[in-house]
Design a protein around this motif. Structure first.
Motif, PDB file in Angstrom:
ATOM      1  N   ASP A   1      -1.263  -2.943  -3.910  1.00  0.00           N
ATOM      2  CA  ASP A   1      -2.955  -2.627  -4.084  1.00  0.00           C
ATOM      3  C   ASP A   1      -3.196  -1.309  -4.387  1.00  0.00           C
ATOM      4  N   SER A   2      -4.234  -1.154  -5.240  1.00  0.00           N
ATOM      5  CA  SER A   2      -4.465   0.194  -5.768  1.00  0.00           C
ATOM      6  C   SER A   2      -5.956   0.365  -5.428  1.00  0.00           C
ATOM      7  N   SER A   3      -6.366   0.018  -4.367  1.00  0.00           N
ATOM      8  CA  SER A   3      -7.842   0.486  -3.827  1.00  0.00           C
ATOM      9  C   SER A   3      -7.849   1.884  -3.342  1.00  0.00           C
ATOM     10  N   ARG A   4      -6.848   2.565  -3.171  1.00  0.00           N
ATOM     11  CA  ARG A   4      -6.843   3.970  -2.775  1.00  0.00           C
ATOM     12  C   ARG A   4      -7.127   4.678  -4.048  1.00  0.00           C
TER      13      ARG A   4
ATOM     14  N   GLY B   1     -12.299   7.116  -7.936  1.00  0.00           N
ATOM     15  CA  GLY B   1     -13.155   6.380  -8.614  1.00  0.00           C
ATOM     16  C   GLY B   1     -12.590   5.719  -9.793  1.00  0.00           C
ATOM     17  N   TRP B   2     -11.362   5.369  -9.723  1.00  0.00           N
ATOM     18  CA  TRP B   2     -10.644   4.861 -10.826  1.00  0.00           C
ATOM     19  C   TRP B   2     -10.792   3.048 -10.851  1.00  0.00           C
ATOM     20  N   GLN B   3     -11.436   2.828 -12.204  1.00  0.00           N
ATOM     21  CA  GLN B   3     -11.762   1.261 -12.075  1.00  0.00           C
ATOM     22  C   GLN B   3     -11.014   0.872 -13.603  1.00  0.00           C
TER      23      GLN B   3
ATOM     24  N   ARG C   1       0.884  -1.264  -0.220  1.00  0.00           N
ATOM     25  CA  ARG C   1      -0.165  -0.106  -0.034  1.00  0.00           C
ATOM     26  C   ARG C   1       0.657   1.293   0.076  1.00  0.00           C
TER      27      ARG C   1
ATOM     28  N   GLU D   1      -4.514  13.081  -1.007  1.00  0.00           N
ATOM     29  CA  GLU D   1      -3.729  12.051  -0.920  1.00  0.00           C
ATOM     30  C   GLU D   1      -2.755  12.211  -2.067  1.00  0.00           C
TER      31      GLU D   1
ATOM     32  N   THR E   1      -9.036   3.569  -6.485  1.00  0.00           N
ATOM     33  CA  THR E   1     -10.619   3.175  -6.604  1.00  0.00           C
ATOM     34  C   THR E   1     -11.473   4.420  -5.634  1.00  0.00           C
ATOM     35  N   GLN E   2     -11.054   4.094  -4.325  1.00  0.00           N
ATOM     36  CA  GLN E   2     -12.005   4.755  -3.426  1.00  0.00           C
ATOM     37  C   GLN E   2     -11.827   6.400  -3.276  1.00  0.00           C
ATOM     38  N   VAL E   3     -10.529   6.909  -3.806  1.00  0.00           N
ATOM     39  CA  VAL E   3     -10.497   8.428  -4.097  1.00  0.00           C
ATOM     40  C   VAL E   3     -10.763   9.018  -5.301  1.00  0.00           C
TER      41      VAL E   3
END
Length: 294
Positions: free
Chosen positions: A265-268, A274-276, A119, A210, A270-272
């Motif tokens: 982990d690229s969840s940040r 909206g990247w999908q 992360r 971020e 996605t969460q910040v």
């Protein structure tokens, strides 16, 4: 927005230029020669002739931009670290607190083989083979004036582009086999170049608090599975070799790539942001996608 892009004529930079232009940005792309300038123009950008060594040019070009994206890198430059440090100094000096710089880094700054995907807040590997990227990150993040974002990308693929995937394919065609080391269970996080370009566009639009963002699809792939996809593409057989064989029989960069164990982990993002990621996966891209165009 006026965007200055270094590396605009390269693999990632070319795709990024098209995405930025499609999003309504005016892109000025650094181009070293006539061929590079023509590629920038073909992608919808405006070339400015020069290199990372042209510090006055970089400073002036940055001063006329709302944002700078630094995506240039020349691994053939023996003074890469110094060249990048001076180039970043010049770019930052042309910007102020109302503008933005996005720095392109790599997931390889993290220690390999962690117990979980790396992360953004995790410590970097001080012994990475790409120390210039850690140095560059620290330089821009610590500048104290210009808002900065850093993208740490996984293995970039897509559009039949250069890099490790093409090297894997070329080696398989030459040797008649698609190899992996040992059981090939080591895994790599990857990102399609179009999805990566989309992340840059989102960063420019949202300017989140971020500062560091990993960029890779959610599911890493094993090197054994990559070898299988390479084998299907090239009509060869996937087979295991030892680490000693890899060192003795392969080019150093290929042996290194086969030994990678880099999962992020690229969840940040996605969460910040909206990247999908929506583009074709690495394995499908190799076996039946853009890399079948050869």
């Amino acid at each position: 927005m006026k965007v200055l892009l270094t590396g605009a004529s390269g693999y990632v930079g070319s795709v990024l230029t098209r995405h930025l232009v499609a999003a309504g940005h005016l892109v000025t792309g650094l181009a070293r020669g006539a061929a590079s300038a023509a590629r920038v123009e073909a992608n919808g950008g405006t070339p400015v002739r020069g290199s990372l060594a042209d510090l006055d040019l970089l400073r002036a070009a940055a001063s006329g931009a709302d944002a700078v994206i630094h995506a240039a890198i020349d691994f053939a430059d023996p003074d890469l670290g110094t060249t990048e440090r001076l180039a970043l100094e010049a770019l930052l000096s042309g910007l102020d607190a109302s503008r933005q710089l996005v720095y392109t880094s790599t997931g390889l700054v993290y220690p390999p083989g962690g117990e979980r995907p790396a992360r953004e807040e995790d410590p970097v590997d001080e012994h990475t083979i790409q120390p210039h990227k850690i140095a560059g990150e620290r330089q821009v993040l610590d500048n104290g004036v210009v808002p900065v974002h850093v993208i740490r990308a996984g293995l970039v693929h897509g559009h039949n582009g250069p890099g490790p995937v093409r090297n894997f394919l070329d080696t398989a065609r030459e040797s008649g086999k698609a190899v992996y080391i040992g059981d090939g269970a080591n895994r790599i996080s990857a990102v399609h170049v179009a999805d990566l370009a989309d992340l840059y566009v989102r960063l420019l639009a949202k300017r989140p608090a971020e500062r560091i963002f990993n960029a890779a699809t959610a599911e890493p792939v094993s090197v054994r599975d990559i070898a299988g996809a390479v084998a299907r593409n090239t009509g060869t057989a996937a087979c295991s070799i030892t680490a000693d064989q890899a060192r003795d029989e392969l080019e150093p960069h290929n042996a290194f790539a086969l030994a990678l164990d880099s999962v992020i982990d690229s969840s940040r993002a996605t969460q910040v942001l909206g990247w999908q990621p929506t583009a074709v996966s690495l394995l499908a891209d190799i076996a039946e996608g853009s890399y079948t165009a050869d």
